[in-house]
Design a protein around this motif. Structure first.
Motif, PDB file in Angstrom:
ATOM      1  N   SER A   1     -49.778 -80.929 -26.004  1.00  0.00           N
ATOM      2  CA  SER A   1     -48.266 -81.069 -26.015  1.00  0.00           C
ATOM      3  C   SER A   1     -47.969 -82.138 -27.028  1.00  0.00           C
ATOM      4  O   SER A   1     -46.646 -82.336 -27.820  1.00  0.00           O
ATOM      5  CB  SER A   1     -47.492 -81.119 -24.723  1.00  0.00           C
ATOM      6  OG  SER A   1     -48.019 -79.940 -24.046  1.00  0.00           O
ATOM      7  N   ARG A   2     -48.401 -83.247 -26.739  1.00  0.00           N
ATOM      8  CA  ARG A   2     -47.920 -84.677 -27.625  1.00  0.00           C
ATOM      9  C   ARG A   2     -48.050 -84.367 -29.134  1.00  0.00           C
ATOM     10  O   ARG A   2     -47.326 -84.569 -29.956  1.00  0.00           O
ATOM     11  CB  ARG A   2     -48.782 -85.640 -27.108  1.00  0.00           C
ATOM     12  CG  ARG A   2     -48.336 -86.271 -25.910  1.00  0.00           C
ATOM     13  CD  ARG A   2     -48.915 -87.716 -25.426  1.00  0.00           C
ATOM     14  NE  ARG A   2     -48.806 -87.974 -23.958  1.00  0.00           N
ATOM     15  CZ  ARG A   2     -49.529 -88.485 -23.271  1.00  0.00           C
ATOM     16  NH1 ARG A   2     -50.787 -88.696 -23.500  1.00  0.00           N
ATOM     17  NH2 ARG A   2     -49.198 -88.897 -21.950  1.00  0.00           N
ATOM     18  N   SER A   3     -49.385 -83.973 -29.357  1.00  0.00           N
ATOM     19  CA  SER A   3     -49.636 -83.312 -30.691  1.00  0.00           C
ATOM     20  C   SER A   3     -48.724 -82.492 -31.345  1.00  0.00           C
ATOM     21  O   SER A   3     -48.262 -82.916 -32.536  1.00  0.00           O
ATOM     22  CB  SER A   3     -51.057 -82.969 -30.710  1.00  0.00           C
ATOM     23  OG  SER A   3     -51.349 -82.648 -32.122  1.00  0.00           O
ATOM     24  N   TRP A   4     -48.397 -81.551 -30.501  1.00  0.00           N
ATOM     25  CA  TRP A   4     -47.535 -80.582 -31.401  1.00  0.00           C
ATOM     26  C   TRP A   4     -46.056 -80.612 -30.948  1.00  0.00           C
ATOM     27  O   TRP A   4     -45.060 -79.990 -31.688  1.00  0.00           O
ATOM     28  CB  TRP A   4     -47.871 -79.188 -30.701  1.00  0.00           C
ATOM     29  CG  TRP A   4     -48.924 -78.576 -31.149  1.00  0.00           C
ATOM     30  CD1 TRP A   4     -50.297 -78.557 -30.863  1.00  0.00           C
ATOM     31  CD2 TRP A   4     -49.175 -77.253 -31.851  1.00  0.00           C
ATOM     32  NE1 TRP A   4     -51.117 -77.841 -31.463  1.00  0.00           N
ATOM     33  CE2 TRP A   4     -50.364 -76.982 -32.179  1.00  0.00           C
ATOM     34  CE3 TRP A   4     -48.017 -76.571 -32.446  1.00  0.00           C
ATOM     35  CZ2 TRP A   4     -50.800 -75.934 -32.885  1.00  0.00           C
ATOM     36  CZ3 TRP A   4     -48.364 -75.121 -32.957  1.00  0.00           C
ATOM     37  CH2 TRP A   4     -49.769 -75.310 -33.460  1.00  0.00           C
ATOM     38  N   GLU A   5     -45.764 -81.975 -30.336  1.00  0.00           N
ATOM     39  CA  GLU A   5     -44.436 -82.308 -30.088  1.00  0.00           C
ATOM     40  C   GLU A   5     -43.446 -81.141 -29.183  1.00  0.00           C
ATOM     41  O   GLU A   5     -42.368 -81.010 -29.432  1.00  0.00           O
ATOM     42  CB  GLU A   5     -43.709 -82.805 -31.203  1.00  0.00           C
ATOM     43  CG  GLU A   5     -44.497 -84.091 -31.843  1.00  0.00           C
ATOM     44  CD  GLU A   5     -43.810 -84.526 -33.322  1.00  0.00           C
ATOM     45  OE1 GLU A   5     -42.869 -83.705 -33.527  1.00  0.00           O
ATOM     46  OE2 GLU A   5     -44.130 -85.313 -33.608  1.00  0.00           O
ATOM     47  N   THR A   6     -44.203 -80.418 -28.425  1.00  0.00           N
ATOM     48  CA  THR A   6     -43.543 -79.481 -27.613  1.00  0.00           C
ATOM     49  C   THR A   6     -44.545 -79.092 -26.396  1.00  0.00           C
ATOM     50  O   THR A   6     -45.715 -79.283 -26.396  1.00  0.00           O
ATOM     51  CB  THR A   6     -43.308 -78.189 -28.389  1.00  0.00           C
ATOM     52  OG1 THR A   6     -42.455 -77.410 -27.625  1.00  0.00           O
ATOM     53  CG2 THR A   6     -44.598 -77.707 -28.744  1.00  0.00           C
ATOM     54  N   ASP A   7     -43.798 -78.633 -25.216  1.00  0.00           N
ATOM     55  CA  ASP A   7     -44.650 -78.031 -24.223  1.00  0.00           C
ATOM     56  C   ASP A   7     -44.762 -76.436 -24.447  1.00  0.00           C
ATOM     57  O   ASP A   7     -43.971 -75.710 -25.130  1.00  0.00           O
ATOM     58  CB  ASP A   7     -43.873 -78.043 -22.847  1.00  0.00           C
ATOM     59  CG  ASP A   7     -43.555 -79.722 -22.487  1.00  0.00           C
ATOM     60  OD1 ASP A   7     -44.513 -80.536 -22.594  1.00  0.00           O
ATOM     61  OD2 ASP A   7     -42.286 -79.849 -21.869  1.00  0.00           O
ATOM     62  N   PHE A   8     -45.966 -76.179 -24.015  1.00  0.00           N
ATOM     63  CA  PHE A   8     -46.411 -74.541 -24.118  1.00  0.00           C
ATOM     64  C   PHE A   8     -46.080 -73.988 -23.056  1.00  0.00           C
ATOM     65  O   PHE A   8     -45.817 -74.600 -21.934  1.00  0.00           O
ATOM     66  CB  PHE A   8     -47.964 -74.594 -24.198  1.00  0.00           C
ATOM     67  CG  PHE A   8     -48.521 -75.357 -25.719  1.00  0.00           C
ATOM     68  CD1 PHE A   8     -48.596 -74.442 -26.522  1.00  0.00           C
ATOM     69  CD2 PHE A   8     -48.853 -76.746 -25.734  1.00  0.00           C
ATOM     70  CE1 PHE A   8     -49.120 -74.818 -27.784  1.00  0.00           C
ATOM     71  CE2 PHE A   8     -49.172 -77.164 -26.835  1.00  0.00           C
ATOM     72  CZ  PHE A   8     -49.321 -76.322 -28.025  1.00  0.00           C
ATOM     73  N   PRO A   9     -45.637 -72.702 -23.107  1.00  0.00           N
ATOM     74  CA  PRO A   9     -45.097 -71.880 -21.957  1.00  0.00           C
ATOM     75  C   PRO A   9     -46.049 -71.897 -20.941  1.00  0.00           C
ATOM     76  O   PRO A   9     -47.263 -71.598 -21.078  1.00  0.00           O
ATOM     77  CB  PRO A   9     -44.798 -70.473 -22.590  1.00  0.00           C
ATOM     78  CG  PRO A   9     -44.558 -70.842 -24.082  1.00  0.00           C
ATOM     79  CD  PRO A   9     -45.429 -72.166 -24.405  1.00  0.00           C
ATOM     80  N   SER A  10     -45.392 -72.056 -19.807  1.00  0.00           N
ATOM     81  CA  SER A  10     -46.379 -72.120 -18.631  1.00  0.00           C
ATOM     82  C   SER A  10     -47.133 -70.669 -18.304  1.00  0.00           C
ATOM     83  O   SER A  10     -48.297 -70.742 -17.822  1.00  0.00           O
ATOM     84  CB  SER A  10     -45.714 -72.302 -17.301  1.00  0.00           C
ATOM     85  OG  SER A  10     -44.553 -71.348 -17.208  1.00  0.00           O
ATOM     86  N   ASP A  11     -46.696 -69.541 -18.743  1.00  0.00           N
ATOM     87  CA  ASP A  11     -47.435 -68.358 -18.694  1.00  0.00           C
ATOM     88  C   ASP A  11     -48.687 -68.478 -19.596  1.00  0.00           C
ATOM     89  O   ASP A  11     -49.694 -67.827 -19.107  1.00  0.00           O
ATOM     90  CB  ASP A  11     -46.756 -67.164 -18.697  1.00  0.00           C
ATOM     91  CG  ASP A  11     -45.854 -66.905 -20.082  1.00  0.00           C
ATOM     92  OD1 ASP A  11     -45.910 -67.895 -20.556  1.00  0.00           O
ATOM     93  OD2 ASP A  11     -45.961 -65.625 -20.530  1.00  0.00           O
ATOM     94  N   TYR A  12     -48.490 -68.969 -20.841  1.00  0.00           N
ATOM     95  CA  TYR A  12     -49.387 -68.895 -21.840  1.00  0.00           C
ATOM     96  C   TYR A  12     -50.406 -70.001 -21.370  1.00  0.00           C
ATOM     97  O   TYR A  12     -51.865 -69.630 -21.468  1.00  0.00           O
ATOM     98  CB  TYR A  12     -48.841 -69.485 -23.081  1.00  0.00           C
ATOM     99  CG  TYR A  12     -49.785 -69.872 -24.109  1.00  0.00           C
ATOM    100  CD1 TYR A  12     -50.484 -68.850 -24.997  1.00  0.00           C
ATOM    101  CD2 TYR A  12     -50.056 -71.195 -24.393  1.00  0.00           C
ATOM    102  CE1 TYR A  12     -51.501 -69.224 -25.837  1.00  0.00           C
ATOM    103  CE2 TYR A  12     -51.126 -71.389 -25.332  1.00  0.00           C
ATOM    104  CZ  TYR A  12     -51.843 -70.239 -26.105  1.00  0.00           C
ATOM    105  OH  TYR A  12     -52.710 -70.827 -27.120  1.00  0.00           O
TER     106      TYR A  12
END
Length: 156
Positions: free
Chosen positions: A33-44
């Motif tokens: 998440s830090r590297s992509w600068e976004t949180d990933f969807p919790s269902d994913y």
């Protein structure tokens, strides 16, 4: 990072996504998440924990994030760039990835949203983890279990 609701969504999908090869992925979601600068969807995240990355019925691939969103790759980084380039042509659905797959497999959307109807409304599908796909492609078709006559044949 996943919630009980998202785990329940994966459990709802599981009768339609059969696998002898679902081994999950060990992922450091905080680091990604830090590297992509976004949180990933919790269902994913819940799906990756239960199944991992891999193929569905030789028609659809689910990717795990590359280690860095800046990597030049054909993996998720490359596919994310492709998606962003064509985003205006995409249809948005009011559900997460896991529910979207369930609706595709059960034919509950207005029309098939994919360019290939292999998964559309046909019920249960087969999932094969990417590591098992790689192993089986060395001589056994992972989708049929039969010897693969094209194993080891290179294509240009």
């Amino acid at each position: 990072m996943g919630s009980p609701v998202d785990s329940a969504a994966v459990q709802t999908l599981s009768p339609l996504l059969l696998s002898d090869y679902a081994v999950g992925e060990q992922v450091d979601w905080l680091r990604l998440s830090r590297s992509w600068e976004t949180d990933f969807p919790s269902d994913y995240v819940a799906f990756m924990s239960a199944y991992g990355a891999g193929g569905i019925s030789d028609a659809f691939e689910l990717l795990r994030p590359d280690e860095s969103a800046t990597e030049d790759s054909d993996g998720m980084t490359g596919e994310t760039a492709n998606a962003r380039d064509g985003f205006s042509r995409w249809t948005s659905y009011e559900c997460g990835m896991v529910e979207f797959l369930r609706r595709v497999f059960s034919g509950e959307l207005e029309a098939c949203p994919l360019s290939d109807a292999t998964l559309w409304g046909t019920g249960a599908q087969k999932f094969v983890h990417w590591k098992e796909e790689r192993r089986l492609l060395s001589g056994v078709d992972p989708w049929t279990g039969e010897p693969d006559p094209l194993a080891g044949v290179g294509f240009d």
